[in-house]
Design an enzyme around this catalytic site. Structure first.
Site, short mmCIF file in Angstrom:
data_model
loop_
_atom_site.label_atom_id
_atom_site.label_comp_id
_atom_site.label_asym_id
_atom_site.label_seq_id
_atom_site.Cartn_x
_atom_site.Cartn_y
_atom_site.Cartn_z
N GLU A 145 -1.61 -5.18 8.09
CA GLU A 145 -1.05 -4.90 9.31
C GLU A 145 -1.74 -4.72 10.67
O GLU A 145 -2.68 -5.00 10.62
CB GLU A 145 -0.78 -3.28 9.14
CG GLU A 145 0.01 -2.76 7.86
CD GLU A 145 0.22 -1.23 7.85
OE1 GLU A 145 -0.24 -0.50 8.66
OE2 GLU A 145 0.80 -1.00 6.72
N GLU A 149 8.80 -4.25 10.96
CA GLU A 149 9.19 -2.87 10.15
C GLU A 149 9.81 -2.07 11.36
O GLU A 149 9.03 -1.87 12.22
CB GLU A 149 7.86 -2.26 9.54
CG GLU A 149 8.46 -0.75 8.81
CD GLU A 149 7.59 -0.58 7.92
OE1 GLU A 149 6.43 -1.13 7.50
OE2 GLU A 149 7.63 0.85 7.29
N LYS A 159 -1.44 -9.59 2.70
CA LYS A 159 -0.71 -9.08 3.87
C LYS A 159 -1.86 -7.93 4.76
O LYS A 159 -2.49 -7.27 3.86
CB LYS A 159 0.80 -8.32 3.61
CG LYS A 159 1.27 -7.75 4.73
CD LYS A 159 2.74 -7.27 4.42
CE LYS A 159 2.59 -5.75 4.10
NZ LYS A 159 2.14 -4.61 4.77
N ASP A 202 0.75 -1.10 0.09
CA ASP A 202 0.11 0.04 -0.03
C ASP A 202 0.77 1.44 0.06
O ASP A 202 0.31 2.38 -0.02
CB ASP A 202 -0.89 -0.13 0.97
CG ASP A 202 -0.34 0.03 2.54
OD1 ASP A 202 0.91 -0.10 2.69
OD2 ASP A 202 -0.94 0.22 3.49
N ASP A 218 -1.45 -6.25 -0.63
CA ASP A 218 -1.50 -5.60 0.56
C ASP A 218 -2.92 -5.04 0.87
O ASP A 218 -3.26 -4.25 0.23
CB ASP A 218 -0.50 -4.52 0.73
CG ASP A 218 0.26 -4.15 1.76
OD1 ASP A 218 -0.31 -4.76 3.15
OD2 ASP A 218 0.99 -3.12 2.10
O1 KIV Z 1 3.47 -1.36 1.82
C1 KIV Z 1 4.45 -1.64 1.74
O2 KIV Z 1 5.16 -1.41 0.78
C2 KIV Z 1 5.22 -2.46 2.77
C3 KIV Z 1 6.36 -2.75 3.00
C4 KIV Z 1 7.16 -1.46 3.44
C5 KIV Z 1 6.76 -3.89 3.99
O3 KIV Z 1 4.33 -2.62 3.59
#
Ligand code: KIV
Length: 323
Positions: free
Chosen positions: A122, A189, A120, A50, A90
């Site tokens: 968060e 992160e 993914k 994202d 994401d």
């Molecule tokens: O959105 C993204 O690029 C990320 C990475 C920094 C792990 O979550």
């Protein structure tokens, strides 16, 4: 010459790599060329992050505004091009926070409509049940703890996380809970290296670090950051492996200069036609049009340039969207 990779990398191979001590390479990508470059470089995982909000869509300092539809569009372009690496979509802010059901619905969209191999999301805490629900529905989930940019405001900005003993313990508990819920890997992160090393040792699934030191099972960087396409201040953990923004700026300036001074296009970029067809063409157009055209062209185009026959090897005509 290296042998081309065969088929999609199997997800359990990532855990096997951790066992063997082989580092896992992950990079973000947001379009088909980026996905192809990443695949050719042999990366194991492509994340359609994202971060697209900032590096592609032009939002400043936040990933929050990117929408599901935008993420699906970008993920689709990457999935189309990436044959071997695992493509992770994401989940953007707002697409999974509301409820387990809503999170599952949106995870399904990533897989069904955008061809993602995994998603993914968060956070830990309340997000652990989202992970469990999505995994139980048969979708592979990557976790993400430490600095979670979608909640940067709550975290006090883009800051290193887990810097106190208590915060570090909570971070470890969060990562363990994500593994327990079925996550196949966890991104760490902006976490102190000793904390990331401890998480990595405790988890059986791989950890992927970004600003988490050298001891995680893999590393991830944002495509635009590592290629030097991002301009301005970058976090300490970014290493620039190229300076493409400089090259792009130079190339565009050179192009603009050559258009303005008439150097571009040259003969080698120009199509001619057979002499007799040109004669026929000339005699088929009205005399008034001919004279108007001739007058218009005289000062700028030399006869030898406009009348020259087709070169022996014509430059290929690229398919364009114009008729
Ligand atoms: O959105 C993204 O690029 C990320 C990475 C920094 C792990 O979550």
């Amino acid at each position: 010459m290296s042998t081309p990779p065969k088929g999609k990398l199997a997800l359990p191979e990532l855990a096997a790599m951790k066992q063997r001590g082989d580092k896992i390479v992950m990079v973000t990508a947001y379009d088909a060329p980026g996905a192809r470059f990443a695949e050719d470089a042999g990366v194991e995982i492509i994340l359609v992050g994202d971060t697209a909000a900032m590096v592609v869509l032009g939002y400043e300092g936040t990933t929050v505004p990117v929408t599901m539809d935008e993420m699906l569009f970008l993920t689709r372009t990457v999935s189309r091009a990436a044959r071997h690496p695992i493509v992770v979509g994401d989940m953007p802010f707002g697409s999974f926070q509301v409820s387990d059901e809503k999170a599952l619905e949106n995870a399904i969209r990533f897989v069904k409509e955008a061809g993602a191999d995994a998603i993914k999301l968060e956070g830990a805490g309340p997000m652990v049940s989202r992970v469990k629900t999505i995994v139980e529905a048969g979708i592979a989930v990557m976790g993400h703890v430490g600095l979670t940019p979608q909640s940067a405001t709550q975290l006090g900005g883009f800051k290193t996380q887990g810097k106190t003993a208590q915060a570090a313990t909570e971070l470890i508990d969060g990562a363990l809970a994500l593994e327990e819920a079925g996550a196949f890997a966890v991104v760490l992160e902006a976490v102190p290296a000793p904390v990331a090393a401890e998480v990595t040792q405790r988890l059986t699934v791989p950890t992927i670090g970004i600003g988490a030191g050298p001891d995680t099972d893999g590393q991830v960087l944002v495509y635009h950051d590592l290629l030097g396409l991002s301009e301005g201040h970058l976090p300490r953990f970014v290493k620039r492996y190229a300076s493409l923004s400089r090259e792009i700026r130079d190339a565009l300036e050179h192009y603009a200069e050559e258009v303005r001074d008439g150097t571009f296009p040259g003969d080698e970029h120009t199509y001619a036609m057979p002499e007799e067809e040109l004669e026929l063409f000339r005699s088929s157009i009205s005399p008034s049009a001919t004279s108007v055209n001739d007058h218009a062209k005289e000062p700028t185009m030399s006869a030898s340039k406009s009348l020259s026959p087709a070169p022996e090897s014509e430059p290929p005509v690229r398919k364009t969207s114009s008729p």
